[in-house]
Design a protein around this motif. Structure first.
Motif, PDB file in Angstrom:
ATOM      1  N   GLU A 181      11.176  -0.411  12.070  1.00 47.61           N
ATOM      2  CA  GLU A 181      10.779  -1.609  11.072  1.00 47.61           C
ATOM      3  C   GLU A 181       9.593  -1.733  11.362  1.00 47.61           C
ATOM      4  N   TYR A 182       9.269  -1.973   9.909  1.00 45.17           N
ATOM      5  CA  TYR A 182       7.151  -2.051   9.761  1.00 45.17           C
ATOM      6  C   TYR A 182       7.215  -2.423   8.512  1.00 45.17           C
ATOM      7  N   ASP A 183       5.664  -3.054   8.045  1.00 48.92           N
ATOM      8  CA  ASP A 183       5.207  -4.198   6.862  1.00 48.92           C
ATOM      9  C   ASP A 183       4.297  -3.489   5.981  1.00 48.92           C
ATOM     10  N   HIS A 184       3.625  -2.731   6.867  1.00 53.24           N
ATOM     11  CA  HIS A 184       2.450  -2.055   6.039  1.00 53.24           C
ATOM     12  C   HIS A 184       2.439  -0.324   6.018  1.00 53.24           C
ATOM     13  N   LEU A 185       2.228   0.270   5.090  1.00 59.07           N
ATOM     14  CA  LEU A 185       2.768   1.401   4.498  1.00 59.07           C
ATOM     15  C   LEU A 185       1.705   1.700   3.951  1.00 59.07           C
ATOM     16  N   VAL A 186       1.181   3.132   4.816  1.00 59.62           N
ATOM     17  CA  VAL A 186      -0.458   3.961   3.807  1.00 59.62           C
ATOM     18  C   VAL A 186       0.637   5.421   3.025  1.00 59.62           C
ATOM     19  N   ILE A 187       0.430   6.061   1.898  1.00 57.49           N
ATOM     20  CA  ILE A 187       1.446   6.838   1.165  1.00 57.49           C
ATOM     21  C   ILE A 187       0.113   7.735   1.201  1.00 57.49           C
ATOM     22  N   ASP A 188       0.347   9.174   2.133  1.00 62.16           N
ATOM     23  CA  ASP A 188      -1.003   9.942   2.042  1.00 62.16           C
ATOM     24  C   ASP A 188      -0.491  11.328   0.586  1.00 62.16           C
ATOM     25  N   ASP A 431      10.092   0.068  -6.490  1.00 64.24           N
ATOM     26  CA  ASP A 431       9.467  -0.892  -6.178  1.00 64.24           C
ATOM     27  C   ASP A 431      10.560  -1.678  -6.163  1.00 64.24           C
ATOM     28  N   ASP A 432      11.566  -1.942  -6.421  1.00 60.88           N
ATOM     29  CA  ASP A 432      12.615  -2.651  -5.676  1.00 60.88           C
ATOM     30  C   ASP A 432      13.431  -2.657  -4.559  1.00 60.88           C
ATOM     31  N   HIS A 433      12.662  -1.104  -3.813  1.00 60.20           N
ATOM     32  CA  HIS A 433      13.177  -1.495  -1.767  1.00 60.20           C
ATOM     33  C   HIS A 433      11.501  -0.499  -1.254  1.00 60.20           C
ATOM     34  N   LEU A 434      11.305  -0.203  -1.675  1.00 55.94           N
ATOM     35  CA  LEU A 434      10.053  -0.017  -1.094  1.00 55.94           C
ATOM     36  C   LEU A 434       8.869  -0.678  -1.351  1.00 55.94           C
ATOM     37  N   PHE A 435       8.142  -0.972  -2.227  1.00 59.59           N
ATOM     38  CA  PHE A 435       7.066  -1.614  -2.536  1.00 59.59           C
ATOM     39  C   PHE A 435       6.769  -2.924  -2.638  1.00 59.59           C
ATOM     40  N   SER A 436       8.073  -3.587  -3.066  1.00 59.63           N
ATOM     41  CA  SER A 436       7.960  -5.123  -3.156  1.00 59.63           C
ATOM     42  C   SER A 436       8.703  -5.523  -1.952  1.00 59.63           C
ATOM     43  N   GLN A 437       9.150  -4.149  -0.663  1.00 59.59           N
ATOM     44  CA  GLN A 437       9.317  -5.462   0.829  1.00 59.59           C
ATOM     45  C   GLN A 437       8.671  -5.051   1.479  1.00 59.59           C
ATOM     46  N   LYS A 438       7.353  -4.507   1.462  1.00 59.14           N
ATOM     47  CA  LYS A 438       6.323  -4.175   2.292  1.00 59.14           C
ATOM     48  C   LYS A 438       5.178  -5.340   1.881  1.00 59.14           C
ATOM     49  N   LYS A 439       4.624  -5.563   3.106  1.00 59.19           N
ATOM     50  CA  LYS A 439       3.192  -6.747   3.183  1.00 59.19           C
ATOM     51  C   LYS A 439       1.800  -5.930   1.869  1.00 59.19           C
ATOM     52  N   SER A 440       1.928  -4.577   2.678  1.00 56.65           N
ATOM     53  CA  SER A 440       1.304  -4.167   1.990  1.00 56.65           C
ATOM     54  C   SER A 440       1.292  -2.472   1.864  1.00 56.65           C
ATOM     55  N   VAL A 441       1.055  -1.950   0.938  1.00 54.77           N
ATOM     56  CA  VAL A 441       1.431  -0.520   0.627  1.00 54.77           C
ATOM     57  C   VAL A 441       0.147   0.112  -0.570  1.00 54.77           C
TER      58      VAL A 441
END
Length: 685
Positions: A181-188, A431-441
């Motif tokens: 489980e995670y809520d914060h993601l950095v996409i390099d 957007d539906d399954h990744l970006f909108s599900q996280k606190k920060s991207v």
């Protein structure tokens, strides 16, 4: 900042980058530096520990690396594999390499192992299968010896977890469970996210895949009389259990009852297996007919000028072709046969459902007979694989999804054809399954903007909200990089362009004494140019290396770095991810603006969603790749070099200025082609 945030809040941050090589670089080079920085920052002048990190003042951060399952050795499969007789020299070589490597490795990561050419195909026999295996069925896991399980356990307690886009998207496709489980993601390297999502959320069905699956289920015994196929191993496991019970000390009591039960189970399973072998043999014939028909269909659309590969979108016109009707009839037969095989395997699952698994031998490295737990895992995996192949092929041939693109793909020279599919749009899915599900991207890359604007990448990735930030480069491009655009060169596609390109490269590379990377947009252009410039340059002591001609990408880069008097001709994978610091790379040539091929199935389908596909879709996409190519030249503050853009459209077309405007503040010069070699020599001096 991500490390400090995680330490202060106790919330995990996932960092995803595009390739496994970049992933390893972050974990093995960058993170150790940060460990040292933070550890040093905790030492006061008198040697006492201190820290500004709230929450865990006396401990450093925990980092973990996690890759896809297929990157890890499965000991259970390895022990089974090494009991079998190698069927090829490649299998024998891999066996020897693994016997040396396995006792030494702490991670089981295939990146530690040097596999060459066809040896890479053998890895699929010993890596962790995509379907995985539950803990209660695998003694390797129970003993804490599973490499993948170890990596996952480290990931679950990590403050910072480093993954790659492929794994990130696999987690997305499966609805979670792959990553902790995670809520914060950095996409390099976020400019690659759309393409990676396109691949990850699609599918491929080809002859090799189908035949491999069917052969692994049922095949003749090998030269030593050993059954390597699933049905043979299943029979071997049952008869081995009967032999064990027969020699049991308490044969007259409990073992006798179990002996009868196992004998009855063996008879019932053998009866189902016998029927299955017949159906599987028929399915092999139908599969061969299916892909022969697909090859016939490909020939209808084959472009004789295409010597490398072919991609033909499956449009309504293709589906109306008479050969497609024949294809549907062949698929009807194969689809029914695959369904029958699935049902047969499900019947075996039911028959074996009453087996007392705990009483069965589960040795990690036993007597060469597959254990019941091995059989159970393989049985479930085979059912899943069959279902996926059948449902995917049925979607492509009979029941296409309006939200997907389907195409045929084949190597032009005698290569087999594959059915492929990709989602038409990935933005909404992301957007539906990744970006909108996280606190920060956070999405980061050197190439997210086109003409200093983020609207294109926002639209492609489905980013409706968020903050944009564009930062200047630390490099002084005006002093370090010259961009030269010939004003008199024919445009690509015009008469004389290829001949002028070849002569320009010969003169230019002689002036620079090699040290040049030439970027092309197709393999055919590489081959044509390679043949024309190799002899003149090698006569001047300058080596010419060609992508897919003189070795793999990694081999070519090593040779390029070690010999300065070299010219490297590369295609798509060389436009990014190449890091050559110093004089070894002093000249970068962009032979042609990197527009996508208009007939590419995914590109063509997505283009239909724009009012002006060329300006709204094709140009921004090409600009992003153009910037990536340009970025190969200046890799440090001391680097210096020339970018030669041998495509006059940046000057002659109304969209051309957008390409130049997307570059950093370089020195840009337009001039005659004949003056380019002197301009390069002067700049490098």
């Amino acid at each position: 900042p991500a490390i400090l945030f995680s330490l202060r809040t106790g919330e995990r941050v996932v960092v995803s980058t595009n390739t496994i090589n970049l992933q390893d670089q972050l974990f093995t080079k960058d993170l150790p530096v940060l460990h040292k920085v933070l550890d040093d920052g905790r030492q006061t002048a008198d040697g006492q520990q201190t820290s500004s990190v709230v929450g865990r003042p006396s401990s450093t951060f925990k980092a973990a690396l996690l890759k896809g399952k297929s990157n890890y050795l499965c000991l259970r499969r390895w022990y089974s594999f090494r009991k079998s007789s190698p069927s090829s020299i490649e299998q024998l070589r891999v066996m020897v390499k693994l016997m040396i490597w396995v006792p030494e490795t702490a991670t089981g990561d295939r990146n530690e192992l040097l596999l060459l050419n066809q040896e890479n195909g053998v890895w699929s026999h010993v890596c962790v299968s995509e379907e995985g295996c539950p803990l209660y069925e695998c003694q390797i896991k129970q003993k804490g010896l599973c490499f993948f399980d170890r990596a996952r356990r480290k990931a679950r307690i990590a403050d910072v977890l480093v993954v790659n886009h492929s794994l990130l998207l696999a987690d997305l496709a499966m609805g979670g469970g792959v990553l902790p489980e995670y809520d914060h993601l950095v996409i390099d390297e976020a400019h690659n996210l759309e393409d990676e999502a396109t691949d990850a959320l699609g599918f491929t069905v080809d002859r090799a895949m189908v035949m491999k699956l069917l052969t692994e289920l049922s095949a003749p015994t090998n030269s030593l009389g050993v059954a390597d196929d699933f049905l043979g191993k299943l029979h071997g496991a049952l008869t081995s259990e009967m032999s064990r019970l027969k020699t049991a000390d308490n044969m007259k009591s409990h073992a006798a009852t179990k002996m009868t039960s196992t004998r009855n189970l063996t008879v019932a399973v053998d009866e189902v297996s016998s029927g299955l072998r017949t159906v599987i043999d028929r399915a092999k014939g139908s599969a061969g007919e299916l892909f022969t028909t697909l090859n016939t269909l490909v020939e209808v659309y084959n472009d004789e000028q295409n010597i490398y590969d072919l991609r033909q979108r499956i449009t309504d016109d293709v589906r109306r072709h008479p050969t497609w009707g024949q294809l549907e009839l062949v698929w009807d037969n194969l689809g029914l046969q695959l369904t029958e095989i699935e049902k047969g395997l499900a019947r075996i699952t039911t028959l074996m459902g009453d087996v007392d698994w705990n009483s069965m031998p589960r040795s990690i490295d036993g007597d060469g007979v597959a254990s019941y737990s091995d059989i159970a895992l393989e049985l479930r995996n085979n059912i899943t694989r069959l279902h996926d192949v059948r449902s995917n092929a049925n979607a492509a041939i009979i029941n296409p999804d309006d939200g997907a693109v389907y195409w045929l793909e084949a190597r032009a020279k005698g290569g087999d054809v594959a059915l492929r599919c990709a989602p038409l749009h990935v933005g909404q899915l992301l957007d539906d399954h990744l970006f909108s599900q996280k606190k920060s991207v956070i999405l980061t890359s050197a190439t997210l903007s086109t003409d200093n604007d983020f609207s294109y990448i926002r639209e492609r990735l489905g980013l409706r909200t968020g903050v944009d930030l564009q930062l200047s480069s630390p490099f002084d491009y005006a002093q370090s990089a010259l961009v030269y655009v010939p004003t008199d060169m024919p445009e690509p596609g015009m008469a004389g362009y290829q001949r002028e390109l070849e002569q320009t490269l010969i003169d230019l590379c002689k002036a620079s004494q090699g040290r040049a990377l030439v970027l092309f947009t197709s393999h055919s252009a590489v081959r044509t140019t390679y043949r024309a410039i190799q002899r003149p340059l090698e006569d001047s002591g300058i080596m010419v290396l060609g992508h897919n001609i003189d070795g793999s990408r990694r081999q070519l880069l090593e040779r390029f770095k070690s010999n300065p008097r070299t010219v490297l001709l590369g295609t798509s994978s060389f436009w990014e991810g190449i890091d050559v610091v110093g004089d070894a790379l002093s000249v970068l040539v962009i032979a042609k603006l990197p527009f996508s091929v208009p007939t590419d199935p995914v590109f063509a389908a997505r283009s239909e969603g724009f009012e002006d596909p060329f300006l709204q879709y094709s140009v921004p996409q090409a600009i992003l790749k153009f910037k990536q190519g340009f970025g190969r030249l200046i890799r440090s503050k001391s680097d210096r070099g020339v970018v030669a853009v041998l495509d006059r459209r940046v000057l002659s077309k109304r969209y051309g200025q957008a390409f130049l405007d997307s570059l950093p503040d370089c020195t840009i010069k337009n001039g005659l082609t004949a003056n380019l070699p002197d301009a390069v020599a002067d700049w490098l001096r």
